[in-house]
Design an enzyme around this catalytic site. Structure first.
Site, PDB file in Angstrom:
ATOM      1  N   ILE A 153       0.893  -1.154   0.000  1.00  0.00           N
ATOM      2  CA  ILE A 153       0.000   0.000   0.000  1.00  0.00           C
ATOM      3  C   ILE A 153       0.936   1.211   0.000  1.00  0.00           C
ATOM      4  CG2 ILE A 153      -0.266  -0.176   2.514  1.00  0.00           C
ATOM      5  CD1 ILE A 153      -3.040   0.975   2.264  1.00  0.00           C
ATOM      6  N   SER A 154       0.686   2.142  -0.914  1.00  0.00           N
ATOM      7  CA  SER A 154       1.652   3.237  -1.118  1.00  0.00           C
ATOM      8  C   SER A 154       1.750   4.162   0.090  1.00  0.00           C
ATOM      9  CB  SER A 154       1.256   4.084  -2.319  1.00  0.00           C
ATOM     10  OG  SER A 154       1.192   3.298  -3.459  1.00  0.00           O
ATOM     11  N   GLN A 155       2.859   4.870   0.108  1.00  0.00           N
ATOM     12  CA  GLN A 155       3.089   5.885   1.136  1.00  0.00           C
ATOM     13  C   GLN A 155       1.977   6.940   1.016  1.00  0.00           C
ATOM     14  OE1 GLN A 155       6.815   7.807   0.450  1.00  0.00           O
ATOM     15  NE2 GLN A 155       6.746   8.990   2.323  1.00  0.00           N
TER      16      GLN A 155
END
Lengths: 304, 822
Positions: A153-155
């Site tokens: 899950i992206s930053q």
């Protein structure tokens, strides 16, 4: 005996309170602990033929049930509202971190500040619901997280920048290729009317679909399949985000982008986004790309 | 079982050969295994530090030497047994520890996992080092012989692992090595004339069988973030074939449901979809594809939509040379443009096999089509030997974008992109021919600019006064292609270039006469970096520009062949300040991994070297009253350890330029160094018997210094004459050249050890440990020196280290009292 009983109640409530300060997940553990403790006590009572702890005139079973109901109600009430507060606090912290990063990089993504609508949307999405249980406590840290199946899950900061770059309006139709956890889709669903997302890894698609339904995102449609051909049935789209790795930009996706629309593609590894590629389709249909560095960095110094 | 030092038992030389060969083979195998599971640079770090097991052994033995020596035979055997078991067991546990380097930025527990991996993998080396050191102590009168067999064993190990990894997959090789080690326990029982040797041998062989069965059950746990793992998540994909060699582990993947559609660098204007493809992954990453060919030329039209197609639009080359043909995309591209004669060079024979064998029909017999000529060879070596001239030399994209952009190749030497290499290519162009090199586009720009700088330098060295008239540079969002023409670029070519670029939405970055208004239109960067850099690199301010740029984009030379090294310390603080804010990818992680490895190795070495000294003090041994100076012992063994590997690494690089093939060059040089050093060590046995260790060591060191210095000057011109010889002759020449140098290099260590054995035998394990630590530091330090100063400096430093060792040879103090053993 009375003393022992009082101690037990104090310890039990103390434990529940401590868990309430922790997290909802921990509360379940606390309840399980209480249940186990009660069962053990019951066994030990039977084994040693000790007299009941409190003489209230009630049957043992009924007394236990009441005790249980009280405890569970108390703990759940505490924990639900407390969890909500706690995660809300963490979310606000996350938004502060994003704002701080924006100040550093504003010039680089041609923005003076983060779009308040994007931040508000991210402030509403419960990110902790999109990560594995054991990572819920760190869900709001400004960092990417592994979500299993070799995916991440992206930053939050990168999610904010990508969403911001898409420049969506409330009545837009948006396509996402690479649903992953569904977090990006949820953020966009807070902002647009119709959100479509395609995921190639079946278990991820199923999981994300369930999750978004559970969280009440009725305007998101998720499909398991190959994202190369986009989603013809719902095309054209005002914006497209491609988070799945691709060796090139699929021509059908460019075709499904409305004139004036934007496509954003993060380029890099699973954990670290190195650059953002933005595909822009002019009102006359001409397509150009822009490569953006999501960080303030000038390759030249001094006199250049 | 208490065996006195004058026991008549002979040293277990065959066992020593077997275990030291297995240890070296195991080290190389671990490198292979972890390159598949993780990434090459982490494999490098993990294995380098695991070798500290040698240093740990020295420290450990210093504490328990006396106890173990009282029961030498069982101690020796148990250590070999543990070595055998741990080869498989420690690897199995270590590969289960999920370590992800990228997460380490946020998650400190990753560092603990890394530490656990180091410790686990150090254990096998610790056990084997114990066994070797125990034999050196036990047979101290024959220290040179024992050490000689140790070196020869290692030499044979380095040769056999190349063979083994060619014929077997990595896990069966692990099984084989484990079995060999267990079997060597049986050999040792015989060599040491044990009473119960039959029982011991039978148990050892039974153990070998159990170990083999256990390894047979093992699987590789590949990082879920590697390309192969990621692709396998897609339904309908499966690995249908795999091949192993020292060049890499190839996995052939077919995808039944979702086409692979691999076409990096495709124009955004392209509307065509690539035909069905089969992927070939090297070490579970770095994908290349074999594309289906049903005889329809139009199916390959997508290959004309890439930056690399530019040269075909400027003229029609009659003979194209493709360097690194991989799955054949560049051959197809040339065929699409109706090139009559195509010569392709591919390093990996197994990839060629796959294409000719399993996918022969699928690829429509691509490699054996009329007009296509495929050679299995190293690219630069092939061009150097070639007598042909070509209308176009295409240097393909040989590395994957992900690894390249993450800076993972920083440690890899590449002799394909150096000034000297470009000169070689240019000399093989027909008049008017092109050299085309395609690279990944990275932001901020790095390798395209380094390549441009290297090209300008190469043209100037070739005596071309007008490099600006001979260069073209275009870029898409993903790839850039640079062309160097053998002659000035014409106006017609410029018109064709503009049409080609505009039709495909590629940006112009350089052509003779370019104007700023023409650049940065399609793939818009914040500033026209590429055009600006090209102007600077061709202008008078080049050195100032190179200096001011935040990445190292100076031209690369054969002496510093690190094309993929871009890191500059100057920008480190700036990037670190941005690390949590999306700045981490700006760091060239490969280089920093090297630095981190060095720091860890130094810290661990200091601990391992100092601990025994504290113990010595506690044992009431007055260090100042030792019969030899501890400082001298320390420096002598440290300098010899550093020097040995510095010379080895420095000269292996020289021999790569003669032999070219990376695997053969390294294995031939390494084996020759080790075997001849073994011979040198064996000879010192006579010197040892006659006394005069110091003088002998100084002669040996003088020999090393003279030969090394002479070679630094002579090898370059000599190799220039020999490069066209057949491979076998070149191997022979290499072996003969290495022999005298290695022969001398084999002497200083056993001479020092022998001197120590007679003067202060309790210090032998300490010296062994110091040498082990120095070897670990040396390998890392040599690479760092080479990156910054070049291999010539590495060799010069080695000579200085040897000379300083000669000066500090541990002499016996005649006035001192005897020291107690520890």
């Amino acid at each position: 005996m009375r003393l022992r009983r009082s101690c037990q109640v104090i310890v039990t409530l103390g434990f529940a309170y401590w868990r309430y300060l922790s997290s909802k997940r921990h509360c379940f553990l606390a309840l399980r602990y209480l249940r186990d403790a009660a069962a053990t006590r019951h066994q030990s009572d039977d084994a040693t033929k000790m007299p009941p702890l409190i003489r209230t005139g009630l049957h043992d079973g009924r007394r236990r049930r009441i005790r249980w109901i009280c405890l569970v109600t108390l703990t759940a009430a505490f924990s639900t509202s407390a969890d909500a507060d706690r995660y809300q606090r963490l979310r606000l912290g996350m938004l502060d971190a994003i704002r701080a990063d924006y100040q550093e990089t504003a010039v680089y993504i041609d923005k003076n500040q983060a779009d308040p609508r994007v931040l508000a949307a991210m402030g509403r999405v419960p990110r902790h619901q999109f990560v594995p249980d054991k990572l819920q406590d760190v869900a709001y840290e400004n960092r990417p997280l592994p979500i299993g199946h070799g995916q991440t899950i992206s930053q939050p900061y990168i999610v904010a920048v990508m969403t911001d770059l898409l420049g969506v309006q409330s009545d837009d139709r948006v396509l996402e290729v690479g649903t992953g956890s569904g977090y990006q889709a949820a953020v966009l669903a807070e902002l647009v009317a119709h959100m479509y997302s395609i995921e190639i890894v079946e278990p991820l698609a199923i999981q994300a679909n369930k999750r978004l339904q559970r969280l009440g995102y009725a305007n998101v449609a998720i499909r398991h399949g190959d994202g190369y051909y986009g989603w013809e049935q719902h095309a054209p789209f005002d914006a497209i985000i491609v988070t799945a790795a691709a060796s090139h930009i699929p021509p059908p996706l460019i075709a499904q982008l409305k004139p004036g629309g934007r496509m954003v593609i993060p380029v890099g590894t699973r954990f670290l986004v190195q650059e953002l590629l933005m595909v822009v389709k002019d009102s006359d249909g001409a397509v150009t790309t822009r490569q953006l560095l999501p960080v303030r960095f000038v390759p030249l110094t001094g006199g250049h | 079982m208490n065996e006195g030092p004058h026991s008549t038992v002979r040293p277990p030389l065959l066992t020593i050969v077997l275990i030291s060969g297995a240890a070296l083979a195991y080290e190389v195998l671990l490198m292979r295994l972890f390159s598949i599971l993780q990434w090459h640079h982490f494999a490098y770090m993990i294995i380098s530090l695991a070798l500290l097991g040698y240093g740990m052994s020295g420290t450990f033995l210093c504490f328990v030497q006396k106890r173990l020596m009282q029961r030498f035979t069982p101690s020796f055997m148990i250590n070999i047994l543990l070595f055998g078991v741990s080869t498989a067991a420690c690897f199995q546990v270590a590969q289960q520890i999920s370590f992800n380097a990228e997460e380490a930025l946020w998650d400190p527990s990753q560092l603990l996992r890394l530490f656990a991996i180091y410790v686990l993998l150090a254990l096998p080396f610790f056990f084997v080092a114990n066994a070797l050191a125990l034999s050196l102590i036990r047979f101290r009168e024959q220290v040179s012989r024992v050490y000689a067999y140790d070196l020869v064993g290692a030499g044979l190990g380095s040769l056999s692992i190349v063979f083994l990894t060619f014929v077997l997959h990595p896990l069966p090789v692990l099984m084989f090595l484990g079995t060999v080690v267990m079997a060597s326990v049986a050999v040792a029982a015989w060599e040491l004339s044990m009473d119960a040797r039959v029982k011991v041998a039978a148990s050892a062989l039974l153990g070998a069988l159990v170990l083999a069965l256990a390894v047979n059950q093992m699987d590789l746990t590949i990082s879920p973030y590697k390309g192969l793992s990621q692709t396998l998540r897609v339904a309908g994909t499966k690995v249908v074939d795999s091949r192993s060699s020292p060049l890499g582990y190839l996995s052939v993947l077919e995808s039944e449901q979702v086409p692979l559609r691999h076409a990096p660098g495709l124009s955004i204007k392209a509307a065509v979809e690539p035909p069905p493809q089969v992927a070939v992954f090297t070490d579970a990453d770095n994908m290349t594809v074999i594309t289906a060919d049903r005889g329809e030329r139009d199916a390959f039209a997508y290959l004309d939509e890439m930056t690399s197609a530019l040269p075909y639009h400027l003229n029609s080359p009659g003979h194209v040379l493709i360097l690194g043909s991989g799955g054949g995309a560049d051959i197809q591209q040339a065929r699409f443009h109706r090139v009559p004669r195509i010569t392709a060079v591919e390093l990996n024979p197994q990839l060629v096999d796959i294409m000719r064998d399993r996918y022969r029909d699928f690829a429509n017999n691509l490699l054996d089509q009329d007009g296509v000529d495929v050679h299995i060879s190293e690219a630069r070596g092939f061009v150097t030997r070639s007598r042909d001239r070509y209308g176009l030399i295409q240097l393909a994209l040989l590395d994957s974008f992900a690894a390249s952009s993450a800076g993972l190749y920083a440690l890899n030497e590449s002799y394909l992109y150096t000034v000297e290499a470009l000169q070689v290519y240019l000399r093989h162009l027909e008049p008017g021919g092109y050299l085309a090199i395609t690279r990944w586009i990275k932001l901020p720009p790095r390798d395209t600019l380094k390549l441009f700088a290297t090209a300008v330098e190469a043209l100037q060295r070739e005596g071309r006064a007008d490099p600006d008239r001979r260069l073209l540079l275009i870029r898409g969002w993903q790839t850039s292609t640079m062309l160097i023409k053998n002659g000035p670029i014409s106006d017609q070519e410029i018109i064709a270039l503009k049409t080609f670029a505009a039709d495909r939405a590629f940006d112009l970055a350089w052509y003779p006469g370019i104007a700023e208004a023409e650049v940065n239109h399609y793939n818009v960067l914040r500033q026209p970096y590429y055009y600006g850099a090209a102007m600077e690199l061709l202008g008078s301010q080049r050195s100032a520009f190179l200096n001011n740029y935040k990445y190292d984009i100076r031209p690369t030379f054969d002496d510093r062949p690190y094309f993929f090294h871009f890191f500059k310390w100057r920008v480190f603080p700036e990037i670190m300040a941005l690390r949590g804010r999306g700045g981490m990818p700006l760091l060239e992680i490969g280089y920093l991994v090297l630095v981190a490895t060095l720091i860890k190795a130094v810290i661990a070495s200091v601990v391992l070297i100092v601990l025994p000294l504290i113990y010595l003090r506690r044992q009431n041994t007055s260090i100042v009253h030792e019969r030899v100076s501890l400082a001298r012992v320390l420096w002598y063994f440290f300098a010899v350890g550093l020097g040995f590997l510095f010379i080895e690494i420095g000269f292996i690089q020289k021999f790569i330029l003669l032999l070219h093939h990376p695997v053969y060059a390294v294995s031939v040089s390494l084996t020759s160094f080790l075997v001849f050093a073994g011979a040198g060590s064996a000879v010192t046995q006579r010197v040892v018997s006659a006394g005069g260790h110091g003088r002998a060591a100084r002669y040996a060191i003088m020999g090393i210094a003279l030969i090394a210095i002479a070679y630094t000057w002579l090898l370059g011109p000599l190799f220039a004459h020999l490069v066209a010889l057949p491979m076998t002759l070149k191997v022979l020449v290499s072996v003969l050249l290495i022999a005298p140098l290695a022969y001398c290099m084999g002497m200083p260590f056993p001479l020092g050890l022998s001197q120590l054995s007679s003067a202060a035998s309790h210090l032998v394990p300490w010296a062994w440990g110091v040498n082990g630590c120095a070897s670990v530091i040396s390998a890392v330090l040599a690479t760092l020196c080479a990156i910054h100063f070049g291999f010539a400096v590495v060799i010069t430093l080695a000579v200085l280290l040897y000379i300083s060792a000669g000066v500090s040879f541990p002499r016996v103090r005649h006035t001192a009292g005897a020291a107690k053993p520890c």
